[in-house]
Design an enzyme around this catalytic site. Structure first.
Site, PDB file in Angstrom:
ATOM      1  N   GLU A 172      36.804  27.356  42.263  1.00 41.34           N
ATOM      2  CA  GLU A 172      36.206  27.963  43.462  1.00 41.34           C
ATOM      3  C   GLU A 172      34.864  27.341  43.866  1.00 41.34           C
ATOM      4  O   GLU A 172      33.877  28.036  44.066  1.00 41.34           O
ATOM      5  CB  GLU A 172      36.055  29.479  43.261  1.00 41.34           C
ATOM      6  CG  GLU A 172      37.378  30.159  42.982  1.00 41.34           C
ATOM      7  CD  GLU A 172      37.251  31.646  42.677  1.00 41.34           C
ATOM      8  OE1 GLU A 172      36.150  32.198  42.791  1.00 41.34           O
ATOM      9  OE2 GLU A 172      38.279  32.254  42.318  1.00 41.34           O
ATOM     10  N   ASN A 215      40.847  24.465  40.878  1.00 43.10           N
ATOM     11  CA  ASN A 215      41.552  25.710  41.209  1.00 43.10           C
ATOM     12  C   ASN A 215      40.767  26.477  42.269  1.00 43.10           C
ATOM     13  O   ASN A 215      39.541  26.608  42.167  1.00 43.10           O
ATOM     14  CB  ASN A 215      41.643  26.544  39.913  1.00 43.10           C
ATOM     15  CG  ASN A 215      42.525  27.768  40.034  1.00 43.10           C
ATOM     16  OD1 ASN A 215      43.666  27.670  40.491  1.00 43.10           O
ATOM     17  ND2 ASN A 215      42.016  28.923  39.631  1.00 43.10           N
ATOM     18  N   HIS A 251      46.418  34.508  46.122  1.00 46.18           N
ATOM     19  CA  HIS A 251      46.209  35.962  46.226  1.00 46.18           C
ATOM     20  C   HIS A 251      46.475  36.343  47.690  1.00 46.18           C
ATOM     21  O   HIS A 251      45.700  35.963  48.570  1.00 46.18           O
ATOM     22  CB  HIS A 251      44.764  36.326  45.864  1.00 46.18           C
ATOM     23  CG  HIS A 251      44.413  36.065  44.440  1.00 46.18           C
ATOM     24  ND1 HIS A 251      44.965  36.787  43.399  1.00 46.18           N
ATOM     25  CD2 HIS A 251      43.569  35.186  43.869  1.00 46.18           C
ATOM     26  CE1 HIS A 251      44.460  36.351  42.253  1.00 46.18           C
ATOM     27  NE2 HIS A 251      43.625  35.373  42.508  1.00 46.18           N
ATOM     28  N   GLU A 280      47.531  32.085  40.288  1.00 45.04           N
ATOM     29  CA  GLU A 280      47.098  33.492  40.176  1.00 45.04           C
ATOM     30  C   GLU A 280      47.867  34.362  41.159  1.00 45.04           C
ATOM     31  O   GLU A 280      47.311  35.268  41.790  1.00 45.04           O
ATOM     32  CB  GLU A 280      45.587  33.602  40.440  1.00 45.04           C
ATOM     33  CG  GLU A 280      44.752  32.726  39.537  1.00 45.04           C
ATOM     34  CD  GLU A 280      43.242  32.887  39.760  1.00 45.04           C
ATOM     35  OE1 GLU A 280      42.798  33.839  40.420  1.00 45.04           O
ATOM     36  OE2 GLU A 280      42.514  32.007  39.251  1.00 45.04           O
ATOM     37  N   ASP A 282      49.562  36.890  43.344  1.00 52.15           N
ATOM     38  CA  ASP A 282      49.845  38.311  43.548  1.00 52.15           C
ATOM     39  C   ASP A 282      49.890  38.558  45.048  1.00 52.15           C
ATOM     40  O   ASP A 282      49.233  37.871  45.824  1.00 52.15           O
ATOM     41  CB  ASP A 282      48.879  39.249  42.814  1.00 52.15           C
ATOM     42  CG  ASP A 282      47.407  39.035  43.089  1.00 52.15           C
ATOM     43  OD1 ASP A 282      47.063  38.283  44.018  1.00 52.15           O
ATOM     44  OD2 ASP A 282      46.591  39.635  42.369  1.00 52.15           O
TER      45      ASP A 282
HETATM   46  O1  G2I Z   1      39.224  38.048  41.482  1.00 52.12           O
HETATM   47  C1  G2I Z   1      40.524  37.651  41.142  1.00 52.12           C
HETATM   48  C2  G2I Z   1      40.525  36.282  40.502  1.00 52.12           C
HETATM   49  C3  G2I Z   1      40.090  35.238  41.513  1.00 52.12           C
HETATM   50  N1  G2I Z   1      40.188  33.913  40.935  1.00 52.12           N
HETATM   51  C4  G2I Z   1      39.500  33.707  39.691  1.00 52.12           C
HETATM   52  C5  G2I Z   1      39.872  34.771  38.669  1.00 52.12           C
HETATM   53  O2  G2I Z   1      39.145  34.605  37.499  1.00 52.12           O
HETATM   54  C6  G2I Z   1      39.660  36.148  39.255  1.00 52.12           C
HETATM   55  O3  G2I Z   1      39.996  37.102  38.231  1.00 52.12           O
HETATM   56  C7  G2I Z   1      39.293  38.298  38.256  1.00 52.12           C
HETATM   57  C8  G2I Z   1      39.797  39.204  37.155  1.00 52.12           C
HETATM   58  O4  G2I Z   1      41.143  39.528  37.435  1.00 52.12           O
HETATM   59  C9  G2I Z   1      38.983  40.502  37.161  1.00 52.12           C
HETATM   60  O5  G2I Z   1      39.348  41.288  36.016  1.00 52.12           O
HETATM   61  O6  G2I Z   1      37.922  38.031  38.063  1.00 52.12           O
HETATM   62  C10 G2I Z   1      37.149  39.196  38.217  1.00 52.12           C
HETATM   63  C11 G2I Z   1      35.675  38.831  38.190  1.00 52.12           C
HETATM   64  O7  G2I Z   1      35.375  37.940  39.191  1.00 52.12           O
HETATM   65  C12 G2I Z   1      37.504  40.180  37.096  1.00 52.12           C
HETATM   66  O8  G2I Z   1      36.804  41.379  37.281  1.00 52.12           O
HETATM   67  C13 G2I Z   1      35.937  41.736  36.257  1.00 52.12           C
HETATM   68  C14 G2I Z   1      35.061  42.841  36.766  1.00 52.12           C
HETATM   69  O9  G2I Z   1      34.316  42.351  37.877  1.00 52.12           O
HETATM   70  C15 G2I Z   1      34.134  43.289  35.689  1.00 52.12           C
HETATM   71  O10 G2I Z   1      33.382  44.388  36.134  1.00 52.12           O
HETATM   72  C16 G2I Z   1      34.914  43.647  34.439  1.00 52.12           C
HETATM   73  O11 G2I Z   1      34.029  43.921  33.374  1.00 52.12           O
HETATM   74  O12 G2I Z   1      36.667  42.198  35.137  1.00 52.12           O
HETATM   75  C17 G2I Z   1      35.834  42.490  34.049  1.00 52.12           C
HETATM   76  C18 G2I Z   1      36.691  42.802  32.817  1.00 52.12           C
HETATM   77  O13 G2I Z   1      37.578  43.842  33.087  1.00 52.12           O
END
Ligand code: G2I
Length: 461
Positions: A172, A215, A251, A280, A282
């Site tokens: 990103e 990515n 996404h 990724e 969805d």
């Molecule tokens: O945002 C969706 C994805 C976009 N591309 C990069 C990926 O790495 C990203 O994944 C998401 C995760 O699915 C989320 O789970 O990235 C987020 C953060 O940018 C993740 O969220 C974080 C929350 O913001 C936190 O508060 C939390 O502690 O997940 C953490 C673990 O559950």
């Protein structure tokens, strides 16, 4: 030979490593279905996403959160349907290097070890990204930012050298919208434009066999942002900067639907001489419309010979980062959705449409650890009826030698002679309507052994 699709399309592979990884993944799938050891000419079954994708020369993966690996339903679906895994969060910078110079791989290892134990391949997500960076990275000089960037790549890739088939080296880096500009980050702001190619050069030296990917999201169709990435990849290829693949996060939701020129966009990148991966996936929605969008994505990948694999961003809607949009292939009870059937069918598989709950049969069980103290932990088992009502149930909970169950609640236990196996039955009649659930709990004295109890399958009397 799974490096060539069943309909004869050549899948160019620049590195034999990919083929080995995919073959290992297929062996894992075959072992799980009892087909291991059959001759190479045997027809693999294609009743799961992984099997069907493998028959087309693709991997089919999912993001995995390390803390879900103690839930038996989650693991059952993961192991049955997928042959590649991406860490959802536990391989990100803030997770593996929360303070400067202190690397911790405990959570990341849980995912790696699970994947390897199942013969699944791994995508590495992610090395250099502006988000989920630890605070200490924001306060460094330009020189230190650069040193730490390279150090992080070296250390993390070194940790898993030979175990990860593709790395999202840079994630990103470009802005949304029409500017085509790079996004502000400690790397961009302090090092300048060269940080991306430096990351890729460092990564190649750190693991010469891993595929190195860029990515991003909102780059799935042809637009200003994907044009900017395209120009960068073309420039890298022209100048010999190492890059092997581009990941398209994919996404999608009603505001950002599957683009009409999705396949065309994948193809133009492939034509630059890189693999493309859907990393990724969805798609928010439900029913036939969601299923149709998923089918279009799968067909686009199948239409591009250098599209080497597809990963969805999670196993079940209930743990999705946008669970309200129910964007995945399994609902919150691990039922296959119409989108699942569409994906399986698009991959040439068969057997969709039925929805036995994980573990099949009249009821199913999941386990979670709910509390932990210095000497003991509490566990909770949730019992769920399948597609029909049940009037009773029983489930065995087996603890390890040395452990002892010291208390139980919401159930009537009996014990085998070793004291290790508890058979739990409901208090009262145990009536559960179709799909309904109930829970019982217990305390385990650990005696130094913190392993989770193993659950037998749920049966009705
Ligand atoms: O945002 C969706 C994805 C976009 N591309 C990069 C990926 O790495 C990203 O994944 C998401 C995760 O699915 C989320 O789970 O990235 C987020 C953060 O940018 C993740 O969220 C974080 C929350 O913001 C936190 O508060 C939390 O502690 O997940 C953490 C673990 O559950």
């Amino acid at each position: 030979m799974i490096s060539q699709s069943s309909h004869g399309r050549k899948r160019p592979r620049t590195r034999s490593f990919t083929r080995r990884v995919l073959t290992a993944g297929l062996v894992g799938v075959l072992s799980a279905t009892g087909l291991a050891g059959m001759s190479g000419s045997a027809t693999a079954s294609n009743h799961t996403l992984a099997e069907a994708a493998a028959s087309k020369g693709l991997y089919f993966g999912t993001a995995v959160a390390h803390n879900r690996l103690s839930e038996s339903d989650y693991v059952a679906v993961l192991n049955r349907e997928f042959n590649s895994v991406t860490h959802e969060n536990s391989l990100k910078w803030e997770s593996v290097q929360p303070s400067r110079g202190n690397f911790t791989f405990t959570n990341a290892d849980r995912v790696v070890n699970h994947a390897r134990s199942q013969g699944m391949s791994l995508r590495g997500h992610t090395l250099v990204w502006h988000s989920q960076l630890p605070g200490w990275m924001n306060n460094l000089s330009a020189a230190d930012t650069r040193t730490e960037m390279n150090n992080h790549i070296n250390r993390v890739m070194g940790q898993y050298r030979g175990q990860i088939h593709s790395w999202d080296v840079v994630n990103e880096a470009f802005q949304d919208g029409n500017s085509g500009a790079r996004r502000s980050s400690p790397f961009q702001d302090k090092i300048g434009n060269s940080w991306i190619e430096e990351s890729f050069r460092t990564a190649r030296a750190a693991d010469g066999n891993a595929k190195l990917c860029y990515n991003d999201y909102n780059t799935d169709g042809i637009n200003a942002k994907s044009n900017a990435v395209y120009d960068m990849v073309r420039d890298f290829k022209a100048r010999g900067v190492p890059i092997d693949c581009v990941g398209f996060q994919s996404h999608f939701n009603p505001q950002s639907p599957v683009p009409g020129n999705y396949q065309q966009n994948l193809q133009r990148f492939a034509d630059l001489g890189v693999d493309v991966q859907i990393t990724e996936l969805d798609i928010e929605g439900s029913g036939a419309a969601q299923a149709d969008n998923y089918r279009r994505v799968i067909e686009a990948c199948l239409g591009v010979s250098r599209c080497t694999g597809i990963s969805v961003w999670g196993v079940t809607d209930k743990y999705s980062w946008r669970s309200g949009g129910t964007p995945l292939l399994f609902d919150g009870n691990y039922n296959k959705k119409p989108a699942y059937d569409a994906v399986l069918q698009a991959l040439g598989g068969s057997g969709g449409g039925t929805n036995p709950p994980p573990g099949t049969g009249a009821c199913s069980v999941t386990y979670e650890q709910t509390d932990r103290w210095g000497d003991r932990f509490n566990g909770r088992v949730t019992v769920r009826a399948g597609s029909s009502a049940i009037s009773s149930w029983r489930v065995n909970v087996t603890v390890s030698n040395g452990q002892r169950i010291s208390a139980t609640w919401n159930g009537s236990p009996t014990w085998d002679s070793s004291g290790n196996v508890m058979t739990m039955r409901p208090n009262g009649n145990g009536n559960l309507s179709a799909g309904a659930s109930t829970s019982f709990g217990f305390t385990v004295m650990a005696n130094g052994n913190w392993s989770a109890p193993s659950l037998g399958s749920c049966s009705v009397n």
